[in-house]
Design a protein around this motif. Structure first.
Motif, PDB file in Angstrom:
ATOM      1  N   SER A 198       3.816   5.910  -5.401  1.00 39.10           N
ATOM      2  CA  SER A 198       3.845   6.043  -6.862  1.00 39.10           C
ATOM      3  C   SER A 198       2.702   6.920  -7.366  1.00 39.10           C
ATOM      4  O   SER A 198       2.817   7.587  -8.389  1.00 39.10           O
ATOM      5  CB  SER A 198       3.765   4.653  -7.500  1.00 39.10           C
ATOM      6  OG  SER A 198       2.542   4.018  -7.163  1.00 39.10           O
ATOM      7  N   VAL A 199       1.567   6.904  -6.669  1.00 38.66           N
ATOM      8  CA  VAL A 199       0.424   7.710  -7.097  1.00 38.66           C
ATOM      9  C   VAL A 199       0.624   9.176  -6.778  1.00 38.66           C
ATOM     10  O   VAL A 199       0.428  10.053  -7.636  1.00 38.66           O
ATOM     11  CB  VAL A 199      -0.874   7.172  -6.440  1.00 38.66           C
ATOM     12  CG1 VAL A 199      -2.038   8.130  -6.703  1.00 38.66           C
ATOM     13  CG2 VAL A 199      -1.216   5.782  -6.962  1.00 38.66           C
ATOM     14  N   PHE A 200       1.041   9.505  -5.568  1.00 41.48           N
ATOM     15  CA  PHE A 200       1.155  10.902  -5.142  1.00 41.48           C
ATOM     16  C   PHE A 200       2.515  11.513  -5.452  1.00 41.48           C
ATOM     17  O   PHE A 200       2.646  12.736  -5.432  1.00 41.48           O
ATOM     18  CB  PHE A 200       0.858  11.007  -3.644  1.00 41.48           C
ATOM     19  CG  PHE A 200      -0.592  10.773  -3.299  1.00 41.48           C
ATOM     20  CD1 PHE A 200      -1.503  11.813  -3.390  1.00 41.48           C
ATOM     21  CD2 PHE A 200      -1.033   9.522  -2.895  1.00 41.48           C
ATOM     22  CE1 PHE A 200      -2.835  11.601  -3.071  1.00 41.48           C
ATOM     23  CE2 PHE A 200      -2.354   9.316  -2.575  1.00 41.48           C
ATOM     24  CZ  PHE A 200      -3.275  10.354  -2.656  1.00 41.48           C
TER      25      PHE A 200
ATOM     26  N   ALA B 182      -4.752  -1.114  -4.663  1.00 42.72           N
ATOM     27  CA  ALA B 182      -3.402  -1.142  -5.216  1.00 42.72           C
ATOM     28  C   ALA B 182      -3.254  -2.262  -6.234  1.00 42.72           C
ATOM     29  O   ALA B 182      -2.689  -2.063  -7.319  1.00 42.72           O
ATOM     30  CB  ALA B 182      -2.376  -1.300  -4.081  1.00 42.72           C
ATOM     31  N   GLN B 183      -3.780  -3.439  -5.909  1.00 46.36           N
ATOM     32  CA  GLN B 183      -3.688  -4.551  -6.847  1.00 46.36           C
ATOM     33  C   GLN B 183      -4.458  -4.259  -8.135  1.00 46.36           C
ATOM     34  O   GLN B 183      -3.965  -4.534  -9.241  1.00 46.36           O
ATOM     35  CB  GLN B 183      -4.234  -5.824  -6.198  1.00 46.36           C
ATOM     36  CG  GLN B 183      -3.322  -6.393  -5.111  1.00 46.36           C
ATOM     37  CD  GLN B 183      -3.881  -7.662  -4.509  1.00 46.36           C
ATOM     38  OE1 GLN B 183      -5.090  -7.917  -4.598  1.00 46.36           O
ATOM     39  NE2 GLN B 183      -3.016  -8.455  -3.888  1.00 46.36           N
ATOM     40  N   GLY B 184      -5.674  -3.679  -7.992  1.00 46.89           N
ATOM     41  CA  GLY B 184      -6.445  -3.335  -9.180  1.00 46.89           C
ATOM     42  C   GLY B 184      -5.753  -2.288 -10.025  1.00 46.89           C
ATOM     43  O   GLY B 184      -5.729  -2.372 -11.259  1.00 46.89           O
ATOM     44  N   SER B 185      -5.160  -1.282  -9.362  1.00 44.19           N
ATOM     45  CA  SER B 185      -4.453  -0.232 -10.103  1.00 44.19           C
ATOM     46  C   SER B 185      -3.239  -0.787 -10.831  1.00 44.19           C
ATOM     47  O   SER B 185      -2.985  -0.450 -11.999  1.00 44.19           O
ATOM     48  CB  SER B 185      -4.036   0.882  -9.149  1.00 44.19           C
ATOM     49  OG  SER B 185      -3.311   1.888  -9.833  1.00 44.19           O
TER      50      SER B 185
ATOM     51  N   VAL C 241       0.836  -1.204   0.000  1.00 46.06           N
ATOM     52  CA  VAL C 241       0.000   0.000   0.000  1.00 46.06           C
ATOM     53  C   VAL C 241       0.868   1.251   0.000  1.00 46.06           C
ATOM     54  O   VAL C 241       0.604   2.220  -0.732  1.00 46.06           O
ATOM     55  CB  VAL C 241      -0.963  -0.024   1.198  1.00 46.06           C
ATOM     56  CG1 VAL C 241      -1.642   1.331   1.381  1.00 46.06           C
ATOM     57  CG2 VAL C 241      -2.015  -1.107   1.020  1.00 46.06           C
ATOM     58  N   ASN C 242       1.894   1.278   0.814  1.00 44.67           N
ATOM     59  CA  ASN C 242       2.785   2.452   0.875  1.00 44.67           C
ATOM     60  C   ASN C 242       3.480   2.683  -0.462  1.00 44.67           C
ATOM     61  O   ASN C 242       3.596   3.837  -0.929  1.00 44.67           O
ATOM     62  CB  ASN C 242       3.803   2.272   1.986  1.00 44.67           C
ATOM     63  CG  ASN C 242       3.158   2.384   3.364  1.00 44.67           C
ATOM     64  OD1 ASN C 242       2.161   3.100   3.542  1.00 44.67           O
ATOM     65  ND2 ASN C 242       3.711   1.680   4.346  1.00 44.67           N
ATOM     66  N   ASN C 243       3.958   1.621  -1.083  1.00 46.51           N
ATOM     67  CA  ASN C 243       4.623   1.773  -2.388  1.00 46.51           C
ATOM     68  C   ASN C 243       3.647   2.308  -3.442  1.00 46.51           C
ATOM     69  O   ASN C 243       4.000   3.167  -4.259  1.00 46.51           O
ATOM     70  CB  ASN C 243       5.203   0.431  -2.835  1.00 46.51           C
ATOM     71  CG  ASN C 243       6.330  -0.036  -1.935  1.00 46.51           C
ATOM     72  OD1 ASN C 243       7.026   0.789  -1.317  1.00 46.51           O
ATOM     73  ND2 ASN C 243       6.527  -1.340  -1.839  1.00 46.51           N
TER      74      ASN C 243
END
Length: 272
Positions: free
Chosen positions: A14-16, A38-41, A8-10
């Motif tokens: 990567s998103v922000f 996160a898995q879906g993204s 989740v942190n990784n």
């Protein structure tokens, strides 16, 4: 839990990017939800990457094929862009645009005619479907018109029923008021009758003067009158007989006495 939190942190990083990560409550539910996101993204990112790579490969193939066809057209045939007239260039551009619209790989007559036939079939199917939809639309409009008319009639009936119920309610209320008035009047008359009867009893009134006694007396008078009628009929045969000094006088005297007795009784009843 630790592996999910790390994933989740990784993903959030990567998103922000350089922006600070938003604060959230760390518990099993939030970590599971973020881990699923996160898995879906990541799965969507991989699919997007594969799609981009495929499109780039196809673009490269189309570019190579276009270069090859250009070499065949310009060098193999001995033509060049400078040697083509404006009309030929326009025709060539129109041919290219037509091929792109039809979606053909080449500009051969077979490919163009096949594509035109396909588009014509699609057009006919679309027109057929459009006509079917128009028929269904007309049918629905007719049904809608009938439904609206029915709704209007039902609304009118409801309004009439509501008005009728209001009128009937007013009449029922008026009848209830009248019934209350009549009941009160009957109660008042009963009280007055009871008081009158009590006063008459206190004055020792003769019961023969009551309404019930008078009605009974009237009935007796009617009964006596009915008894007199057959006696009068008995006298009628004797009225036609020739007078005789003895027998007729006796019968007449008897009838007169009987009639006088009945008249006397009738007068006594009337006087009473």
């Amino acid at each position: 839990m630790c592996e999910k939190m790390k994933t989740v942190n990784n993903w959030l990083s990567s998103v922000f990017g350089d922006q600070p990560l938003p604060q959230f409550e760390v518990n099993t539910r939030t970590v599971d939800v973020l881990h699923q996101l996160a898995q879906g993204s990541e799965a969507r990112c991989r699919e997007t990457t594969l799609m981009v790579e495929e499109l780039q490969q196809k673009a490269a193939e189309y570019q190579a094929e276009g270069s090859h066809l250009q070499d065949v057209l310009l060098h193999g045939v001995g033509l060049s862009c400078a040697s083509l007239s404006k009309a030929a260039t326009d025709y060539l551009s129109a041919l290219v645009d037509t091929g792109m619209v039809l979606g053909v790989r080449d500009s051969s007559l077979g490919s163009v005619m096949s594509a035109l036939n396909d588009h014509t079939n699609h057009l006919l199917e679309a027109q057929k479907s459009n006509r079917k939809l128009e028929r269904e639309l007309r049918t629905l409009r007719k049904k809608l018109g009938g439904t609206l008319v029915l709704r209007s009639n039902l609304q009118e009936d409801i309004n009439k029923t509501a008005k009728s119920q209001a009128v009937e309610g007013a009449k029922a209320e008026e009848r209830l008021l009248n019934m209350d008035f009549v009941a009160a009047k009957v109660k008042e008359l009963n009280n007055r009758r009871e008081k009158s009867e009590a006063q008459l009893l206190s004055r020792n009134m003769d019961k023969s003067l009551t309404h019930q006694a008078i009605v009974q007396l009237s009935e007796d008078v009617v009964a006596l009158k009915n008894e007199i009628i057959p006696l009068k009929k008995k006298l009628e045969p004797y009225m036609d007989l020739s007078p005789s000094p003895s027998l007729a006088q006796v019968k007449i005297e008897e009838a007169k006495r009987e009639l006088a007795a009945l008249d006397l009784q009738l007068e006594m009843n009337v006087d009473i």
